[in-house]
Design an enzyme around this catalytic site. Sequence first.
Site, PDB file in Angstrom:
ATOM      1  N   GLY A   1      47.890 -53.336  -1.297  1.00 36.35           N
ATOM      2  CA  GLY A   1      48.242 -52.427  -2.395  1.00 36.35           C
ATOM      3  C   GLY A   1      47.115 -52.347  -3.425  1.00 36.35           C
ATOM      4  CG  ASP A   2      46.082 -55.856  -5.348  1.00 41.19           C
ATOM      5  OD1 ASP A   2      47.115 -55.341  -5.797  1.00 41.19           O
ATOM      6  OD2 ASP A   2      45.933 -57.084  -5.202  1.00 41.19           O
TER       7      ASP A   2
HETATM    8  N1  LIG Z   1      51.637 -51.777   8.787  1.00 40.14           N
HETATM    9  C1  LIG Z   1      50.663 -51.100   8.162  1.00 40.14           C
HETATM   10  N2  LIG Z   1      49.888 -50.218   8.848  1.00 40.14           N
HETATM   11  C2  LIG Z   1      48.909 -49.520   8.238  1.00 40.14           C
HETATM   12  N3  LIG Z   1      48.620 -49.619   6.933  1.00 40.14           N
HETATM   13  C3  LIG Z   1      49.357 -50.478   6.180  1.00 40.14           C
HETATM   14  C4  LIG Z   1      50.412 -51.257   6.746  1.00 40.14           C
HETATM   15  N4  LIG Z   1      50.947 -52.015   5.760  1.00 40.14           N
HETATM   16  C5  LIG Z   1      50.251 -51.717   4.637  1.00 40.14           C
HETATM   17  N5  LIG Z   1      49.299 -50.798   4.875  1.00 40.14           N
HETATM   18  C6  LIG Z   1      48.342 -50.205   3.926  1.00 40.14           C
HETATM   19  O1  LIG Z   1      48.415 -50.891   2.699  1.00 40.14           O
HETATM   20  C7  LIG Z   1      48.858 -50.016   1.658  1.00 40.14           C
HETATM   21  C8  LIG Z   1      49.729 -50.776   0.690  1.00 40.14           C
HETATM   22  O2  LIG Z   1      50.796 -51.387   1.377  1.00 40.14           O
HETATM   23  P1  LIG Z   1      52.248 -51.559   0.750  1.00 40.14           P
HETATM   24  O3  LIG Z   1      52.924 -52.623   1.551  1.00 40.14           O
HETATM   25  O4  LIG Z   1      52.921 -50.239   0.704  1.00 40.14           O
HETATM   26  O5  LIG Z   1      51.970 -51.978  -0.758  1.00 40.14           O
HETATM   27  P2  LIG Z   1      51.878 -53.402  -1.500  1.00 40.14           P
HETATM   28  O6  LIG Z   1      50.789 -54.161  -0.786  1.00 40.14           O
HETATM   29  O7  LIG Z   1      51.543 -53.042  -2.901  1.00 40.14           O
HETATM   30  O8  LIG Z   1      53.232 -54.032  -1.335  1.00 40.14           O
HETATM   31  C9  LIG Z   1      49.529 -48.851   2.382  1.00 40.14           C
HETATM   32  O9  LIG Z   1      49.476 -47.657   1.632  1.00 40.14           O
HETATM   33  C10 LIG Z   1      48.688 -48.757   3.645  1.00 40.14           C
HETATM   34  O10 LIG Z   1      47.487 -48.060   3.383  1.00 40.14           O
HETATM   35  O1  LIG Z   2      50.730 -61.167 -10.231  1.00 37.59           O
HETATM   36  P1  LIG Z   2      51.677 -61.182  -9.074  1.00 37.59           P
HETATM   37  O2  LIG Z   2      52.672 -60.046  -9.127  1.00 37.59           O
HETATM   38  O3  LIG Z   2      52.333 -62.530  -8.905  1.00 37.59           O
HETATM   39  O4  LIG Z   2      50.849 -60.896  -7.768  1.00 37.59           O
HETATM   40  C1  LIG Z   2      49.734 -61.677  -7.460  1.00 37.59           C
HETATM   41  C2  LIG Z   2      49.439 -61.615  -6.013  1.00 37.59           C
HETATM   42  O5  LIG Z   2      49.235 -60.278  -5.638  1.00 37.59           O
HETATM   43  C3  LIG Z   2      47.985 -60.109  -4.977  1.00 37.59           C
HETATM   44  O6  LIG Z   2      47.103 -59.583  -5.929  1.00 37.59           O
HETATM   45  C4  LIG Z   2      48.147 -59.217  -3.781  1.00 37.59           C
HETATM   46  O7  LIG Z   2      48.803 -58.017  -4.167  1.00 37.59           O
HETATM   47  P2  LIG Z   2      49.184 -56.845  -3.152  1.00 37.59           P
HETATM   48  O8  LIG Z   2      49.432 -57.486  -1.814  1.00 37.59           O
HETATM   49  O9  LIG Z   2      50.377 -56.182  -3.758  1.00 37.59           O
HETATM   50  O10 LIG Z   2      47.996 -55.932  -3.117  1.00 37.59           O
HETATM   51  C5  LIG Z   2      47.549 -61.504  -4.580  1.00 37.59           C
HETATM   52  O11 LIG Z   2      46.165 -61.636  -4.560  1.00 37.59           O
HETATM   53  C6  LIG Z   2      48.209 -62.374  -5.613  1.00 37.59           C
HETATM   54  O12 LIG Z   2      48.539 -63.624  -5.090  1.00 37.59           O
END
Ligand SMILES: Nc1ncnc2c1ncn2[C@@H]1O[C@H](COP(=O)(O)OP(=O)(O)O)[C@@H](O)[C@H]1O
Ligand SMILES: O=P(O)(O)OC[C@H]1O[C@](O)(COP(=O)(O)O)[C@@H](O)[C@@H]1O
Length: 308
Positions: free
Chosen positions: A248-249
């Site tokens: 997500g980041d």
């Molecule tokens: N199973 C997957 N296949 C392909 N891309 C993925 C998959 N899971 C995550 N991603 C990529 O990572 C991005 C963020 O994932 P997501 O799980 O929606 O958000 P977060 O990491 O903030 O929870 C998605 O928009 C996509 O680009």
């Molecule tokens: O500040 P929070 O919400 O506890 O999240 C921190 C965690 O999220 C992350 O930044 C990863 O975030 P995402 O998987 O949503 O991109 C990790 O590096 C870290 O451990």
Amino acid sequence: MIYTVTLNPSVDYIVEVEQFELGSLNRTVADTKFPGGKGINVSRVMKRLAVESNALGFIGGFTGKFVEDFLNLEKIPSNFVKVSGDTRINIKLKTEVESEINGIGPNISEDQLTEFFEIFQKMTREDIVVLAGSIPGTLPSSIYKEIIAVCKEKEIKVVADVSGDALKEVISEKPYLIKPNHHELGELFNTEIQSVEEALVYGKKLVKQGVKHVIVSLAEKGALLITENNSYVANVPKGKVLNSVGAGDSVVGGFISAISKDYSIEEAFKIGVAAGSATAFSMELCTKQKIEELLPYIEVNEVKGEER
Ligand SMILES: Nc1ncnc2c1ncn2[C@@H]1O[C@H](COP(=O)(O)OP(=O)(O)O)[C@@H](O)[C@H]1O
Ligand SMILES: O=P(O)(O)OC[C@H]1O[C@](O)(COP(=O)(O)O)[C@@H](O)[C@@H]1O
């Protein structure tokens, strides 16, 4: 300059265990440590796309030193306020499924908070501030609102990648961009969001409330970008997910990097999605090469007609 704010950085301890058994002694088959925290990940992704940023927030102890040293090694400037407690260690347990335990973070004193706010004094309207991640236990939940108030005075664009109550607080301040995933968006409206169509309905509500750009990521189901005038939907490429921490980041880092290089909004969205998937398909954060490999597999389409 783009400033990323990680109030609660972390060392992400990624542990792989085969057939994890709760209540038993389990041994790892692999483990790695990375600097973590959402703003720090955004800075690291932007660096890989040749966009400079300055990482701000609070760090402390041996874990804080690990984070700072890692950023120095990657030549990412930082200006962290030092605290006496240890920066948290977040556990990312990879078994058949991924589970996470994120820490609460060290104490932050009034003086340290004042020192942090002083950094904003030198910012100008050309700057962008990315607020990302959770709020350490000792800081008030209004902290993001307070930071945004300072940014507003200086006409600085604010990007917010936050969840829960912090997200609610931030939306009322009409930021430039937010990027909830579909669970976080659902939580905001007390509902469950399963599809792109449902996400569109709720994402549009946030734009109506004044948020300039809303990106909703739905992991493997795709992503949406909603602006005041248009909505776009993107597919995500197919691939094997190796480690979705920081995916997500990476979407945020990819999008902001492209915007700062004056790419169109659709192109920036595509790069953001490619960066997210490139991270999901890697053990570590995405590389520029991996992002470029995935770009041809992503289509961004405008949502037309009634649905818009
Ligand atoms: N199973 C997957 N296949 C392909 N891309 C993925 C998959 N899971 C995550 N991603 C990529 O990572 C991005 C963020 O994932 P997501 O799980 O929606 O958000 P977060 O990491 O903030 O929870 C998605 O928009 C996509 O680009
Ligand atoms: O500040 P929070 O919400 O506890 O999240 C921190 C965690 O999220 C992350 O930044 C990863 O975030 P995402 O998987 O949503 O991109 C990790 O590096 C870290 O451990």
